[in-house]
Write an enzyme that holds these catalytic residues in place. Structure first.
Site, PDB file in Angstrom:
ATOM      1  CG  HIS A 134      -2.006  -0.212   0.730  1.00 52.71           C
ATOM      2  ND1 HIS A 134      -2.464  -0.095  -0.904  1.00 52.71           N
ATOM      3  CD2 HIS A 134      -2.810   0.280   1.475  1.00 52.71           C
ATOM      4  CE1 HIS A 134      -3.408   0.630  -0.838  1.00 52.71           C
ATOM      5  NE2 HIS A 134      -3.956   0.815   0.534  1.00 52.71           N
ATOM      6  CG  ASP A 170      -1.818   4.901  19.048  1.00 54.75           C
ATOM      7  OD1 ASP A 170      -2.601   4.063  19.070  1.00 54.75           O
ATOM      8  OD2 ASP A 170      -0.786   5.176  19.799  1.00 54.75           O
ATOM      9  CG  ASP A 196      11.473  -7.923   4.752  1.00 51.53           C
ATOM     10  OD1 ASP A 196      12.759  -7.466   4.442  1.00 51.53           O
ATOM     11  OD2 ASP A 196      11.496  -9.340   4.686  1.00 51.53           O
ATOM     12  CB  CYS A 238      -6.915   3.029   3.139  1.00 52.59           C
ATOM     13  SG  CYS A 238      -5.027   2.978   2.639  1.00 52.59           S
ATOM     14  CD  GLU A 262      -3.570   0.855   5.311  1.00 47.35           C
ATOM     15  OE1 GLU A 262      -2.446   0.913   4.732  1.00 47.35           O
ATOM     16  OE2 GLU A 262      -4.540   1.248   5.215  1.00 47.35           O
ATOM     17  CG  MET A 279      -6.573  -4.747  -1.659  1.00 48.59           C
ATOM     18  SD  MET A 279      -5.833  -4.234  -0.086  1.00 48.59           S
ATOM     19  CE  MET A 279      -4.662  -2.776  -0.574  1.00 48.59           C
TER      20      MET A 279
END
Ligand SMILES: *[C@@H]1O[C@H](CO)[C@@H](O)[C@H](O)[C@H]1NC(C)=O
Ligand SMILES: *[C@@H]1O[C@H](CO)[C@@H](O)[C@H](O)[C@H]1NC(C)=O
Ligand SMILES: *[C@@H]1O[C@H](CO)[C@@H](O)[C@H](O)[C@H]1NC(C)=O
Length: 538
Positions: free
Chosen positions: A221, A201, A163, A111, A218, A235
């Site tokens: 996060h 991508d 959001d 990540c 993700e 995580m």
């Protein structure tokens, strides 16, 4: 230290009849130390020879976990120290030198979300509570996390100011990051509309499971969770090829930010259960007989599955139930044993009556019995024949526990702990611990734990072969299932282990909990002194 003592080996016993051909064999003592063994000192020349790649890996790791001040990097002279810190996190031998496993792991896709540096966290990495930085609650997310938080997240209308934004962009050649999450934050709250989850991508994303896993990470996060130092947690920053299910550490993370669903526990029975046990398959795949089972003082057995209780048997002679590997077993007060394969009347007679049988234990794909004469036997799989397992002759078994790989652990009444590796008849018992304070044992998946009379819970690091205290006081009972470990305290409170030594999440603080069990998927049930059974909601 190796010592030899005489032990007995019995051959196949049918029913409760012991064969006479006693073969004297030997067993060894190899006590497991309670501290990490001293590791070889690494010459500094080796440290200096560490490649640029090692340095980059170390710096990346430190950034991902928020251990580096912005714009700074780990000086080459500090690399061995930094590597040791990473090795501690990865529960690898702490050598200060890059191991193949580390190299492999840190080469893997990761990540790209870097944790903001926090001096407090960096100085005290063991205090995991500090890593759950509260960035605010105005977030959007996926259903996986919603199972554990009191928040409902819905997709935004087109053109609305969401959001959380989900983006796909090319990260360019040689970038092994799968995705990253970025946000505008003052470290306390998040600015709505300014949280971006960006996927790389350049990956095809034709593996739904991998995309799902990456998205859950993700979104974690985006909810304000930072990277976990627990390798099995969602995580954790790296992906080593295994889709990781949501871990107790992830659950504690999300609870510490948003709290629990309300109500936290839901009562599923109030009929004075005498005992309850889970039955789950060995792997994470579901088997037909999975569920929670209870036995009432009348001897009746009931199964809880898909929200309802159904009667499985109703016999006043039933004294005990056990289950594993998709099978349920019952022992009658006369010692006879039966296996259930799914329908009410379908009980298979697998063990003849004998007052020598005091306990049955199902684990992995086997069923074992503990006997009054101190021996442990295993059902052969056919008829009513049981095979006894070689054992220190003079001692009596107090409790047995079996890991998924079928290593059999036997806690003897003296406090000695002995271990036998599958298939038991070919090996010897190894005495691995001699401690009168050993009170109880538990095996979850391939992990092994013991409880001591001073209330400490101790985990066996099988990789480095040493005992590590993971709970320093208060425990009176432990239960392990798959990746989960629960501890019940003297004051009645119930705790779940997060995978970091000393860090447990409190599940309940009722005073009258008498038993806690869970399944491999993370479902948890508790039984109160009055026999009520409750299910943990989130
Ligand atoms: C660092 O973490 C501590 C403990 O979680 C917190 O009190 C402090 O505010 C944090 N500092 C910054 C700069 O975020
Ligand atoms: C999120 O993405 C939008 C569109 O690319 C960009 O304008 C914005 O600055 C990004 N915000 C963050 C916090 O990365
Ligand atoms: C996504 O992950 C969750 C949690 O591990 C799992 O329950 C769900 O079935 C997964 N979905 C897909 C499509 O893989």
């Amino acid at each position: 230290m190796t010592l030899f003592a005489s032990f007995l080996l019995l051959g196949v016993i049918s029913c409760s009849l012991a064969s006479n051909n006693r073969i004297v064999t030997r067993s060894s003592i190899a006590l497991i130390p309670s501290v990490s063994p001293t590791l070889p000192v690494v010459p500094s020349a080796t440290a200096q020879a560490l490649s640029k790649k090692h340095s980059k890996h170390v710096n990346d790791f430190f950034k991902l976990y928020g251990w580096l001040e912005p714009g700074k990097s780990v000086p080459d002279s500090d690399l061995p120290k930094a590597i040791r810190k990473i090795q501690k996190v990865l529960k690898e031998p702490v050598t200060g030198v890059f191991s193949d496993k580390m190299m492999d792991m840190l080469d893997k896709p990761r990540c790209g979300t870097e944790q903001p540096y926090n001096e407090t966290d960096a100085k005290n990495p063991s205090d995991i509570h500090k890593r759950y930085v509260l960035w605010g609650s105005k977030c959007a997310a996926f259903a996986q996390w919603m199972r554990f938080m009191p928040l409902n997240i819905v997709p935004a209308n087109t053109n609305a100011n969401a959001d959380i934004n989900i983006l796909f962009t090319s990260f360019g050649r040689d970038d092994t990051r799968y995705a990253f999450t970025s946000m505008v934050s003052d470290g306390v709250s998040l600015a709505a509309g300014n949280i971006n989850v960006t996927f790389n991508d350049d990956y095809q994303w034709n593996d739904d499971r991998l995309f799902n896993f990456t998205a859950i990470h993700e979104i974690g996060h985006a909810f304000g969770m930072s990277h976990s130092a627990v390798e099995a947690a969602v995580m954790f920053a790296y992906y080593e090829g295994n889709i990781r299910p949501i871990h107790p550490d992830d659950k504690m993370g999300i609870h510490s930010v948003y709290g629990w669903k309300n109500p936290k526990w839901s009562r599923i029975d109030s009929n004075t259960a005498a005992n309850m046990i889970p039955v789950t398959s060995i792997s994470n795949s579901v088997s037909a007989n999975d569920g929670l089972y209870q036995i009432r003082s009348s001897g009746q057995i009931l199964r809880y599955a898909s929200g309802t209780w159904t009667s499985v048997d109703n016999n006043k002679d039933t004294a005990q139930i056990a289950g594993a590997g998709g099978y349920l077993y019952q022992r009658h007060s006369d010692g006879s044993t039966y296996r259930w394969s799914g329908s009410n009347s379908n009980w298979q007679y697998i063990g003849t009556a004998s007052d020598n049988v005091i306990d049955i234990v199902a684990a992995s794909d086997q069923v074992y019995s503990r006997r009054k004469d101190g021996w442990v036997a295993r059902w052969s799989g056919t008829g009513t024949s049981w095979l006894s397992i070689e054992q220190p002759s003079a001692q009596t078994s107090k409790q047995i526990a079996i890991t998924d790989s079928k290593t059999l652990w036997n806690l003897l009444t003296t406090g000695d702990l002995v271990r036998s590796i599958w298939p038991y008849n070919s090996g010897e018992w190894l005495i691995v611990d001699q401690n009168a304070a050993n009170m109880a044992i538990a095996a979850g998946g391939d992990e092994f734990y013991k409880l001591q009379s001073d209330g400490t819970v101790v985990w066996l690091n099988t990789k480095e072969n040493y005992w590590q205290t993971i709970e320093s006081a208060g425990s009176v009972a432990i239960h392990a299932q798959g990746d989960y470990l629960y501890s019940r305290h003297r004051d009645g409170s119930v705790w779940r282990y997060t995978g970091t030594s000393g860090v447990w999440e409190m599940l309940d603080d009722r005073k009258d909990v008498v038993s806690v069990v869970g399944d491999r998927g993370g479902e948890v049930w508790e039984m109160l002194t009055n026999g009520d059974i409750y299910r943990l909601v989130s």
